[in-house]
Design a protein around this motif. Structure first.
Motif, mmCIF file in Angstrom:
data_model
loop_
_atom_site.group_PDB
_atom_site.id
_atom_site.type_symbol
_atom_site.label_atom_id
_atom_site.label_comp_id
_atom_site.label_asym_id
_atom_site.label_seq_id
_atom_site.Cartn_x
_atom_site.Cartn_y
_atom_site.Cartn_z
ATOM 1 N N ALA A 18 65.967 40.126 34.188
ATOM 2 C CA ALA A 18 67.516 40.605 34.011
ATOM 3 C C ALA A 18 67.838 41.575 32.757
ATOM 4 N N ASP A 19 68.649 42.457 32.888
ATOM 5 C CA ASP A 19 68.871 43.284 31.610
ATOM 6 C C ASP A 19 70.190 42.696 31.101
ATOM 7 N N ASN A 20 70.606 41.922 31.108
ATOM 8 C CA ASN A 20 71.687 41.295 30.326
ATOM 9 C C ASN A 20 71.710 41.208 28.811
ATOM 10 N N SER A 21 72.699 41.279 28.054
ATOM 11 C CA SER A 21 72.585 40.997 26.587
ATOM 12 C C SER A 21 72.095 39.588 26.419
ATOM 13 N N ARG A 22 71.298 39.404 25.464
ATOM 14 C CA ARG A 22 70.756 38.103 25.172
ATOM 15 C C ARG A 22 70.324 37.830 23.891
ATOM 16 N N GLU A 23 70.191 36.751 23.467
ATOM 17 C CA GLU A 23 69.361 36.555 22.113
ATOM 18 C C GLU A 23 67.800 36.322 22.598
ATOM 19 N N VAL A 24 66.994 36.727 21.669
ATOM 20 C CA VAL A 24 65.491 36.611 22.070
ATOM 21 C C VAL A 24 64.935 36.182 20.596
ATOM 22 N N ARG A 25 64.209 34.927 20.723
ATOM 23 C CA ARG A 25 63.724 34.268 19.549
ATOM 24 C C ARG A 25 62.241 34.199 19.510
#
Length: 242
Positions: free
Chosen positions: A132-139
């Motif tokens: 998905a191309d939703n806004s997210r936090e990536v660690r």
């Protein structure tokens, strides 16, 4: 009465050859010890990463080397329409891909390595890597792109090439050519606990320090062996009468 004595009178050329060979072997041995120290530092940096505060924005390419294996936490959106499959990556005897997905952030785009998955037996079947191309936090962890022992010329992209595109150990510039926009000169290894990933067991993608220790011992052994041969070949018995 005859007496046997040992004499040692090597020719000058043999001595010079020995010195050159020992210098070469010793140099190679010390170089391997330096490589061992570099690998120990690399593995130590990886292990220390868990206890370091994560970066909150993309480092510059110049800063990336010092930030290797540094935790990073970014907010952005994946570009699911333009993903890259790093081809010919072997895990446990199986050939597969590493999935690289562009992540758009406020201060640039970085490729996120979402992990490994096996390739289909039929090469024309690409794996399903949608996200998905939703806004997210990536660690994840900052790391350089995988590098081959021998790099071949990059293939020019064709408009009809399907996505995701299979590439063989590309540089960031090669990926940019396919994507059509600029990216950071490094990747982010997606945290193993993060969603939308595949098989992730991150460790430094290099041989361990003990490999170089073994090579160093071999080079020093070569130096010792040629010295012994030099002595044996030039040590002669002479009989004298008294």
């Amino acid at each position: 009465m005859s007496i046997t004595r040992l004499t040692f009178r090597p020719p000058a050329w043999a001595t010079l050859l020995l010195l050159a060979a020992c210098a070469l072997f010793a140099s190679a041995g010390f170089w391997q010890l330096d490589r061992k120290a570099e690998k120990e530092d690399l593995f130590a940096r990886f292990d220390r990463g868990a206890g370091v505060d994560p970066l909150s924005s993309l480092p510059t390419d110049a800063e990336a080397a010092a930030a290797r294996y540094r935790p990073i936490s970014l907010r952005g959106r994946y570009d699911p329409e333009r993903q890259v499959l790093l081809d010919n990556i072997v895990r446990e005897g199986k050939t597969g891909y590493l999935v690289l997905t562009p992540l758009r952030t406020q201060n640039g785009v970085v490729m996120v390595n979402r992990g490994w998955l096996a390739a289909d037996a039929k090469r024309d079947r690409l794996p399903a890597v949608g996200v998905a191309d939703n806004s997210r936090e990536v660690r994840g962890l900052v790391d350089q792109f995988p590098q081959p022992g021998l790099r071949l010329a990059a293939e020019s992209p064709q408009p009809e090439d399907p996505w995701p595109r299979r590439l063989l150990f590309p540089k960031s510039a090669d990926i940019e050519t396919h994507l059509g926009y600029a990216i950071a000169g490094y990747q982010v290894l997606l945290d193993p606990a993060a969603p939308d990933g595949f098989q992730r067991e991150w460790r430094p993608g290099v041989s361990g320090p003990n490999t170089h220790l073994g090579y160093a011992v071999q080079w020093f052994a070569f130096a010792a062996a040629v010295t012994v041969i030099y002595v044996v070949l030039n040590l002669k018995k002479i009989r004298t009468s008294e």
